[in-house]
Design a protein around this motif. Structure first.
Motif, PDB file in Angstrom:
ATOM      1  N   TYR A   9      22.623 -50.905  23.725  1.00  0.00           N
ATOM      2  CA  TYR A   9      21.814 -49.926  23.294  1.00  0.00           C
ATOM      3  C   TYR A   9      21.558 -50.040  21.420  1.00  0.00           C
ATOM      4  N   TYR A  10      22.358 -49.854  20.891  1.00  0.00           N
ATOM      5  CA  TYR A  10      22.821 -49.668  19.746  1.00  0.00           C
ATOM      6  C   TYR A  10      22.166 -51.573  19.374  1.00  0.00           C
ATOM      7  N   GLU A  13      19.205 -51.584  18.694  1.00  0.00           N
ATOM      8  CA  GLU A  13      18.962 -50.290  17.078  1.00  0.00           C
ATOM      9  C   GLU A  13      19.174 -51.293  15.962  1.00  0.00           C
ATOM     10  N   TYR A 126      28.367 -47.757  18.652  1.00  0.00           N
ATOM     11  CA  TYR A 126      28.454 -48.563  17.372  1.00  0.00           C
ATOM     12  C   TYR A 126      28.868 -48.858  16.720  1.00  0.00           C
TER      13      TYR A 126
END
Ligand SMILES: [Zn+2]
Length: 427
Positions: A9-10, A13, A126
């Protein structure tokens, strides 16, 4: 969310943000700062400040940061509780100590003062995503990564997947064991601190180790120019760098091999040390950390800025991380004034005195006593000594005694600092 999905996901992003903000760092930082303010309202230290401008937030050094530990973090974790857990983990070699699902990281500073850091699972995910994005790189071929870490750097997470096979190496295990394990793994990517890379390079040179990594990344310690050159010669490739500490992932190398600050999620302010504005202490604000906000945190590292990198990154480039404030020699000149002798001056004096000097350390032990280690013959030692005396004479410093040390001033498992000051002068 499962840890690996979070990382993915990161990663997406990070790519999207690059597209959306198109390298407009100012705009991105302003937006992220606003988001951060909303997330730190549960920090008793910062909640009264939220309505204020960025510039009104206090600058904190490590001491002040730790003093206010209990109030700064947003999870109501006390310093005593966190350090108790971290110390226990250190003893039992448990690499993932946590309290209320928050990972606790311990760093034993060079002067013995310990610091405790907190990170949530999101923050660790992250961190991993940024490391994959700008250090290890994407590839659809499965790659084996050898990652050397100090035992207490437990903010890291090993992520094994179909594409990346992370292998953790404990620096406190004997080199012999580590080299054996390294040979068996034969990694595609090698991540280690310069002192370990130097050991690995020596083993390759002596034919006791045969590995062929595609990428080598130096982490955790300042990589000296001469050590970099030597490593590039032995490994026959570029040595990439990550400037990383418990305070965060600060900088990575671009395609030209120059370090750039990660200003897409960090605000870097510069506190200059000299009139020429060449050296500065970075004051960092991590826009992604909310468990333990890092806002206007002053680092002890001395940075030289680089102005001529040809790559397309707009973030501040680093010529070199010269060392820590503790590494600056403080000597008295003929007028009785304290003179700061920066580590880079000393390094140059040693290295340029003799082309056969590779391994050395210089330690200020007393007000006017320097311990010098030079690997090599008496001639190399005498050349280095003469060169240091000349450097000091140019700075009008006389009467400093230089003694010969038999061994490199370095304790295994700690950071290699070739130039350092163990004498604390009150100024
Ligand atoms: Zn660059």
């Amino acid at each position: 969310m499962i840890f690996k999905i979070r990382i993915l996901y990161y990663l997406i992003e990070i790519k999207l943000i690059k597209l959306l903000f198109n390298n407009n760092l100012n705009k991105l930082q302003t937006w992220r700062w606003k988001v951060l303010l909303k997330k730190i309202s549960s920090s008793p230290f910062y909640s009264p400040l939220i309505k204020h401008q960025f510039k009104n937030f206090p600058i904190l050094d490590k001491k002040e940061f730790l003093k206010n530990f209990d109030l700064i973090n947003t999870k109501n974790i006390s310093f005593d509780k966190a350090s108790e857990i971290a110390l226990k983990a250190e003893k039992t070699r448990d690499f993932k100590p946590s309290v209320n699902n928050i990972t606790v990281g311990l760093s034993t500073g060079t002067s013995g003062n310990k610091a405790v850091f907190l990170a949530s699972e999101k923050e660790r995910a992250y961190w991993t995503a940024t490391i994959i994005d700008r250090v290890i790189g994407w590839s659809f071929r499965k790659r084996k990564v050898a990652f050397f870490l100090r035992a207490n750097s437990n903010l890291y997470e090993s992520v094994n997947s179909k594409l990346i096979d992370f292998n953790f190496f404990d620096l406190l295990v004997s080199s012999e064991q580590n080299l054996k394990k390294l040979q068996l793994l034969n990694p595609n990517v090698l991540v280690a601190q310069p002192s370990m890379l130097l050991e690995i390079a020596d083993a390759i040179k002596n034919n006791t180790l045969k590995i062929k990594p595609d990428k080598i990344i130096s982490v955790a310690e300042a990589l000296y120019v001469d050590d970099k050159r030597y490593l590039e010669k032995i490994f026959n490739q570029k040595i990439h760098q990550v400037y990383q500490c418990n305070e965060g992932f600060l900088a990575h190398t671009c395609k030209y091999g120059n370090l750039h600050f990660n200003e897409d999620f960090l605000i870097i302010e510069k506190q200059y040390l000299d009139k020429e504005k060449k050296r500065f202490f970075p004051i960092i604000t991590d826009l992604k950390r909310t468990t333990q906000p890092i806002i206007r945190y002053k680092l002890d590292d001395i940075i030289h800025e680089k102005f001529d990198c040809l790559c397309s990154l707009k973030s501040t480039a680093i010529e070199m991380v010269e060392g820590r404030n503790d590494d600056v020699l403080k000597l008295i000149n003929n007028k009785g004034d304290i003179v700061l002798v920066f580590p880079d001056f000393v390094r140059r004096a040693v290295i340029f005195s003799d082309k056969n000097i590779f391994n050395y350390s210089v330690t200020q032990k007393e007000k006017n006593l320097i311990d010098l280690f030079i690997e090599g013959e008496d001639l190399q030692y005498e050349n280095a000594k003469k060169s240091i005396i000349e450097l000091l004479r140019n700075l009008e410093i006389e009467g400093v005694k230089i003694t010969r040390s038999k061994n490199l001033d370095h304790v295994k498992g700690t950071k290699l600092r070739r130039i350092k000051n163990e004498y604390k002068i009150s100024n």
